[in-house]
Design an enzyme around this catalytic site. Sequence first.
Site, short mmCIF file in Angstrom:
data_model
loop_
_atom_site.label_atom_id
_atom_site.label_comp_id
_atom_site.label_asym_id
_atom_site.label_seq_id
_atom_site.Cartn_x
_atom_site.Cartn_y
_atom_site.Cartn_z
N PRO A 66 0.84 -1.19 0.00
CA PRO A 66 0.00 0.00 0.00
C PRO A 66 0.88 1.25 0.00
O PRO A 66 1.89 1.30 0.70
CB PRO A 66 -0.81 -0.10 1.29
CG PRO A 66 -0.31 -1.28 2.02
CD PRO A 66 0.68 -1.99 1.19
N HIS A 67 0.50 2.22 -0.81
CA HIS A 67 1.31 3.43 -0.91
C HIS A 67 0.40 4.62 -1.19
O HIS A 67 -0.70 4.46 -1.72
CB HIS A 67 2.37 3.30 -2.00
CG HIS A 67 1.85 2.84 -3.32
ND1 HIS A 67 1.55 1.51 -3.59
CD2 HIS A 67 1.54 3.52 -4.44
CE1 HIS A 67 1.10 1.40 -4.83
NE2 HIS A 67 1.09 2.61 -5.37
N ALA A 68 0.88 5.79 -0.79
CA ALA A 68 0.09 7.00 -0.98
C ALA A 68 0.99 8.22 -1.00
O ALA A 68 2.09 8.19 -0.44
CB ALA A 68 -0.94 7.13 0.15
#
Length: 150
Positions: A66-68
């Site tokens: 997960p990345h943002a």
Amino acid sequence: MSKFAELLNTQDILLGVEATNKPGLFELVGQHMEQTYQLPRSCVTTSLLRREQAGSTGIGEGVAVPHARLSELDSIHVLYLRPKEFIAFNTPDRKPVSDIIVLLVPAPASPLHLDLLAEIAHMFSDNKFREELDRCKNEQEIKNLFDCRS
């Protein structure tokens, strides 16, 4: 030492994480970032959820990344999480995940963001590496393993 290993701090290796789903996991990441780096929890949680709604960040073989992007960040943060119980992540192989790498980058993202994603995908595509990681029992062993992966 790899760029990923340089960015990963032992305090950002979280083992036995009590989360049973993605929203719960992202909430725990938000809590950690707020307590450790004074980053607003809601910004982290919302950004990760929004990115996940655009498409699953599960890459398969028990791994999710997960990345943002967050405008509140000045530098890249990476975390490694191992949940107590596997988490469904809508991966291509439909396997639940046990290894989670969270990548939080300043907005706008730099080319380093994509380089890190590629490095992580390459590292976790190695069965031997994943087996070694599973044998690690504490944060320092995990940090040492990532440090040795150059």
